[in-house]
Write an enzyme that holds these catalytic residues in place. Sequence first.
Site, PDB file in Angstrom:
ATOM      1  N   ARG A 320      45.155  24.979  44.339  1.00 49.10           N
ATOM      2  CA  ARG A 320      46.519  24.745  44.826  1.00 49.10           C
ATOM      3  C   ARG A 320      47.545  24.865  43.705  1.00 49.10           C
ATOM      4  O   ARG A 320      48.320  23.960  43.426  1.00 49.10           O
ATOM      5  CB  ARG A 320      46.631  23.398  45.544  1.00 49.10           C
ATOM      6  CG  ARG A 320      45.719  23.340  46.762  1.00 49.10           C
ATOM      7  CD  ARG A 320      45.865  22.071  47.568  1.00 49.10           C
ATOM      8  NE  ARG A 320      44.883  22.079  48.680  1.00 49.10           N
ATOM      9  CZ  ARG A 320      44.687  21.094  49.517  1.00 49.10           C
ATOM     10  NH1 ARG A 320      45.405  19.987  49.423  1.00 49.10           N
ATOM     11  NH2 ARG A 320      43.785  21.188  50.474  1.00 49.10           N
ATOM     12  N   ASP A 403      45.977  37.778  33.180  1.00 45.95           N
ATOM     13  CA  ASP A 403      45.320  37.977  31.885  1.00 45.95           C
ATOM     14  C   ASP A 403      45.900  39.190  31.158  1.00 45.95           C
ATOM     15  O   ASP A 403      45.175  40.096  30.718  1.00 45.95           O
ATOM     16  CB  ASP A 403      43.813  38.098  32.060  1.00 45.95           C
ATOM     17  CG  ASP A 403      43.184  36.785  32.505  1.00 45.95           C
ATOM     18  OD1 ASP A 403      43.758  35.719  32.196  1.00 45.95           O
ATOM     19  OD2 ASP A 403      42.135  36.821  33.176  1.00 45.95           O
ATOM     20  N   ASP A 405      47.476  41.676  32.212  1.00 39.29           N
ATOM     21  CA  ASP A 405      47.423  42.965  32.901  1.00 39.29           C
ATOM     22  C   ASP A 405      48.324  42.918  34.129  1.00 39.29           C
ATOM     23  O   ASP A 405      48.143  42.064  35.005  1.00 39.29           O
ATOM     24  CB  ASP A 405      45.987  43.295  33.319  1.00 39.29           C
ATOM     25  CG  ASP A 405      45.914  44.611  34.087  1.00 39.29           C
ATOM     26  OD1 ASP A 405      46.639  45.556  33.725  1.00 39.29           O
ATOM     27  OD2 ASP A 405      45.140  44.678  35.065  1.00 39.29           O
TER      28      ASP A 405
END
Length: 556
Positions: A320, A403, A405
């Site tokens: 969450r 990450d 990207d």
Amino acid sequence: MKLTEQKSYLLIFTMLIAVILLSACDGSSDVTNDSSSVTINVAGVKGGAVYIDSVTPKVTLSGNVDNNYLIQITLDGVAYEQSTEISSIGEHTLVIKVKDSDGIVVETKSITFEISDSLDSISALAFPTAEGAGANTIGGRGGDVYVVTNLNDSGEGSLRYGIEQSDDPRTIVFAVSGTIHLKSQLNIKNGDLTIAGQTAPGDGICVANYGTVINANNVIIRFMRFRLGDATNSKPEVDSLWVNQSENVILDHVSASWSIDETLSVSESDNVTIQYSIISQSLNNSYHHKGEHGYGSLVRGEQGAEYTFHHNLWAHHNNRTPRPGNYLSYQEDSVGLYADFENNVIYNWGGSHGAYNADKDSVSHYNFINNYFKSGPDSSSKSYIFYEQAAKAEGYFAGNSLDEDEPSDPYSLVKYSFKNLFGQSESAIISEYKQTSKFIIGNVAVTLERADEAYDNVLASAGAFPRDDVDIRIINDVKDGTGNIIDSQEEVGGWPELESTTAPTDTDQDGMPDSWESNHGLNFNDSSDASTDQNQDGYTNLEEYLNYRADKLLNS
């Protein structure tokens, strides 16, 4: 200059006439009639609100509707063609009538609103850096001043006393720093309230042991900490901080942690902003009856509710982070939630994902724009940023990074799983889900940055200042890729000691130190000057001081 834009989402109903539903409700009650069971819904106009440039009301019907109904709209007594922009300056009255096949009016709705060409007629924002759906909240502006002088749970001079002793507009300031160990839940039921944590002399204020619930309208809270913890052993399955059934709320530079349910949630509310806050380290396997329940934020709303979460940090939650949705089914609510998640940082969720919507038969709409997701020690190596299980939901995803990207297809970061396809193919639902333009949420747009820029900004600026050892540790965890989900605050040292310094002299107890008043041409023997506006910029003299204190903390 335009203060608001129209919602881009259009939903065409097959009726005798085409009616268009946009995302925002008008904020007034629907008019219903038992015999016809028809409800008039209006979007694009908020009753009594001030707009710049133009507005375009959109109308739809819900309930027991058949093709024999006709809609008649007048603007200022003259027939009005729907979807025509209203741009003339001044006050306007829009009247919508529903007629049956015999020409009998079965429903009527009237909305009065104003269009202005100048910002002079618009109240100042909650504070200069307020953005999003709750930015126009005014809190206790112009009201009384209450000074917190001790760290007691209750009684005169306590925070609880200041919250509960009056329902008049008021601003709460602090003459002490430290941790307030509550003996019961802190309920904010009286609105028109500003809690100015930035005024605390020293290390600031923390609220501990029991949860804090905002169940009131028009509330501003800045520079406060809410760290629940498990010390009471009373199994309080509550959030550290919960905005519930409230309108016009903004939380700024708040730090929340160590909850036994969600950490900071918003539900059944409207016009709410959570900005520059740290939402960290819920207690995963603690006293919750369901077992592991270390969650970040439940973000549920209905009937056009608008929420903005921007420049926040979620860190070390099992799940969450966040979890948007809608308590009502699509039959009960065809309008749904509108939630905006922009420029947030999400770190170390449990498993493959932290954000999701599991309200399978409800309507929700959300933006996920330029957020920075960084997996951590508790995250799966095969992660994605959102798990969509609601076939009636719609999402706009753009500029999000996982990450470091940022994929060319922003929806490649979303996983879908629909148990109910409502007679459609999964591919058709996914196609409708993927929005090509963002939902316009709130009157004040978020100042948007690239995801990597937001990462730096959030780590430098989010949370209550001056930062305590808890937030410093969390920030370093995000930077270094360390830390983990915990079961008790004792695993990380518990509540740090917050030292208090001597509060500046405030002779008239108006929330402004004598030195400030002297330097700004005010009278420190006259408390009435706190509510006046010396430079006519929309902020009272007290608010000018509160904004100065906030800037000083952030820049020191």
